[in-house]
Write an enzyme that holds these catalytic residues in place. Structure first.
Site, PDB file in Angstrom:
ATOM      1  N   GLY A  29      43.509  56.271  49.166  1.00 54.44           N
ATOM      2  CA  GLY A  29      44.840  55.455  48.888  1.00 54.44           C
ATOM      3  C   GLY A  29      44.953  54.765  50.184  1.00 54.44           C
ATOM      4  O   GLY A  29      46.118  54.534  50.571  1.00 54.44           O
ATOM      5  N   GLU A  71      37.309  58.371  48.620  1.00 59.54           N
ATOM      6  CA  GLU A  71      36.964  57.527  47.689  1.00 59.54           C
ATOM      7  C   GLU A  71      37.350  56.307  47.929  1.00 59.54           C
ATOM      8  O   GLU A  71      38.539  55.772  47.464  1.00 59.54           O
ATOM      9  CB  GLU A  71      37.237  57.909  46.512  1.00 59.54           C
ATOM     10  CG  GLU A  71      37.102  59.403  46.087  1.00 59.54           C
ATOM     11  CD  GLU A  71      37.502  60.034  44.841  1.00 59.54           C
ATOM     12  OE1 GLU A  71      38.439  59.232  44.085  1.00 59.54           O
ATOM     13  OE2 GLU A  71      37.699  61.262  44.740  1.00 59.54           O
ATOM     14  N   GLY A  73      36.861  53.088  47.365  1.00 58.62           N
ATOM     15  CA  GLY A  73      36.389  51.980  46.692  1.00 58.62           C
ATOM     16  C   GLY A  73      37.042  50.539  46.956  1.00 58.62           C
ATOM     17  O   GLY A  73      36.352  49.527  47.332  1.00 58.62           O
ATOM     18  N   ARG A  74      38.284  50.776  46.790  1.00 56.84           N
ATOM     19  CA  ARG A  74      38.999  49.454  46.998  1.00 56.84           C
ATOM     20  C   ARG A  74      39.037  48.818  48.491  1.00 56.84           C
ATOM     21  O   ARG A  74      38.778  47.836  48.605  1.00 56.84           O
ATOM     22  CB  ARG A  74      40.650  49.760  46.578  1.00 56.84           C
ATOM     23  CG  ARG A  74      41.422  48.675  46.923  1.00 56.84           C
ATOM     24  CD  ARG A  74      42.792  48.892  46.278  1.00 56.84           C
ATOM     25  NE  ARG A  74      43.724  50.054  46.951  1.00 56.84           N
ATOM     26  CZ  ARG A  74      44.715  50.244  46.777  1.00 56.84           C
ATOM     27  NH1 ARG A  74      45.557  49.446  46.308  1.00 56.84           N
ATOM     28  NH2 ARG A  74      45.516  51.473  47.417  1.00 56.84           N
ATOM     29  N   ARG A 109      44.662  44.224  36.672  1.00 56.00           N
ATOM     30  CA  ARG A 109      45.758  44.838  37.820  1.00 56.00           C
ATOM     31  C   ARG A 109      47.108  44.017  37.582  1.00 56.00           C
ATOM     32  O   ARG A 109      47.934  44.569  37.561  1.00 56.00           O
ATOM     33  CB  ARG A 109      45.303  44.699  39.047  1.00 56.00           C
ATOM     34  CG  ARG A 109      44.119  45.766  39.415  1.00 56.00           C
ATOM     35  CD  ARG A 109      43.779  45.783  40.981  1.00 56.00           C
ATOM     36  NE  ARG A 109      44.828  46.595  41.497  1.00 56.00           N
ATOM     37  CZ  ARG A 109      45.680  45.970  42.274  1.00 56.00           C
ATOM     38  NH1 ARG A 109      45.759  44.807  42.551  1.00 56.00           N
ATOM     39  NH2 ARG A 109      46.521  46.964  43.179  1.00 56.00           N
ATOM     40  N   TYR A 113      49.800  46.457  36.235  1.00 54.57           N
ATOM     41  CA  TYR A 113      50.770  47.037  37.360  1.00 54.57           C
ATOM     42  C   TYR A 113      51.682  46.011  37.729  1.00 54.57           C
ATOM     43  O   TYR A 113      52.417  45.994  38.687  1.00 54.57           O
ATOM     44  CB  TYR A 113      49.835  47.445  38.515  1.00 54.57           C
ATOM     45  CG  TYR A 113      48.625  48.311  38.449  1.00 54.57           C
ATOM     46  CD1 TYR A 113      49.022  49.582  37.549  1.00 54.57           C
ATOM     47  CD2 TYR A 113      47.303  48.001  38.659  1.00 54.57           C
ATOM     48  CE1 TYR A 113      47.816  50.495  37.546  1.00 54.57           C
ATOM     49  CE2 TYR A 113      46.383  48.918  38.497  1.00 54.57           C
ATOM     50  CZ  TYR A 113      46.571  50.229  37.817  1.00 54.57           C
ATOM     51  OH  TYR A 113      45.516  50.862  37.464  1.00 54.57           O
ATOM     52  N   CYS A 140      46.594  37.338  23.265  1.00 54.89           N
ATOM     53  CA  CYS A 140      47.732  37.507  22.522  1.00 54.89           C
ATOM     54  C   CYS A 140      48.507  38.750  22.996  1.00 54.89           C
ATOM     55  O   CYS A 140      49.254  39.408  22.321  1.00 54.89           O
ATOM     56  CB  CYS A 140      47.530  37.614  20.931  1.00 54.89           C
ATOM     57  SG  CYS A 140      46.720  39.138  20.471  1.00 54.89           S
ATOM     58  N   GLU A 141      48.767  38.737  24.205  1.00 51.08           N
ATOM     59  CA  GLU A 141      49.799  39.595  24.929  1.00 51.08           C
ATOM     60  C   GLU A 141      50.532  38.751  25.983  1.00 51.08           C
ATOM     61  O   GLU A 141      49.831  38.063  26.776  1.00 51.08           O
ATOM     62  CB  GLU A 141      48.988  40.670  25.896  1.00 51.08           C
ATOM     63  CG  GLU A 141      48.203  41.608  24.686  1.00 51.08           C
ATOM     64  CD  GLU A 141      48.642  42.353  23.756  1.00 51.08           C
ATOM     65  OE1 GLU A 141      49.830  42.621  24.001  1.00 51.08           O
ATOM     66  OE2 GLU A 141      48.322  42.828  22.885  1.00 51.08           O
TER      67      GLU A 141
END
Length: 221
Positions: A29, A71, A73-74, A109, A113, A140-141
């Site tokens: 995080g 973790e 990763g980001r 993302r 989000y 088509c969203e």
């Protein structure tokens, strides 16, 4: 603060159950500065804070052998990848829309989000950001947008847009909805040369696991 909470829970678990805890996972995080105005997190300061509460909480409880996992990763990858896309459509209605040749398949993302990813219009970095756009993909969203009401320089068809900080959540969250194919990945090396490290998908890749008919594989070939 998170580490201290987890360490205290671990101490309580040991006291109440007698279990030997080998490791504690601090998760991933730690954020990155998605907006250029944000200050990046100081990973060394965070690490030093974790060390202090480790010595404050775990060591006195006889748990000084507990390993720490994380973790990140980001934090490690996010700032070091960009999605480069081309402006291919424009629409002038109640809002100004720019359609690009990438979509949520390439970066989920913002659609999932509502996440902010900074956008640079190549060659227009010094121009005033005096145009308000929605930057939309081709699914088509109606949530397939990289930016909503974003102030940017005037965008013309053919302009390249660089969507920043996609190194951790681009290809890793990619998918093939609506038959969209994943893009290639290029590595910018220290000597400023560029190497193709993942080729773009082809229709053959998309259908490779589909074998509804005996002749299916022949048709694909």
């Amino acid at each position: 603060m998170l580490a201290k909470v987890l360490f205290e829970v671990a101490v309580r678990l040991k006291k109440e159950t007698g279990v030997h805890i080998k490791f504690i996972n601090l998760s991933g995080g730690i954020g990155i500065p998605y907006n250029p105005d944000q200050e990046p997190n100081d990973i060394r300061a965070i690490g030093d804070g974790v060390r202090r509460v480790y010595e404050e909480v775990l060591v006195p409880a006889g748990m000084g052998d507990v390993a720490i996992f994380t973790e990140l990763g980001r934090f490690m990858m996010g700032p070091y990848g960009c999605l480069v896309t081309k402006a291919i459509h424009e629409k002038h209605t109640h809002k100004e829309y720019i359609g690009v040749d990438a979509c949520a398949v390439n970066l989920m993302r913002p659609a999932m989000y509502g996440a902010y990813h900074h956008i640079t219009v190549m060659g227009k970095e010094e121009m005033p950001c005096d145009h308000k756009y929605d930057i939309a993909g081709s699914l088509c969203e109606n949530n397939d947008k990289f930016a909503i009401d974003r102030m940017l320089p005037k965008i013309d068809r053919g302009d390249l847009l660089v969507i920043h900080d996609t190194g951790a959540h681009g290809f890793a969250m990619g998918y093939n909805y609506n038959g969209k194919l994943k893009s290639a990945e290029l590595l910018l090396k220290e000597d400023e040369s560029v190497r193709l490290i993942r080729r773009a998908e082809t229709p053959a890749d998309y259908f490779v696991t589909f074998d509804c008919f005996q002749i299916g594989k022949k048709l694909i070939k």
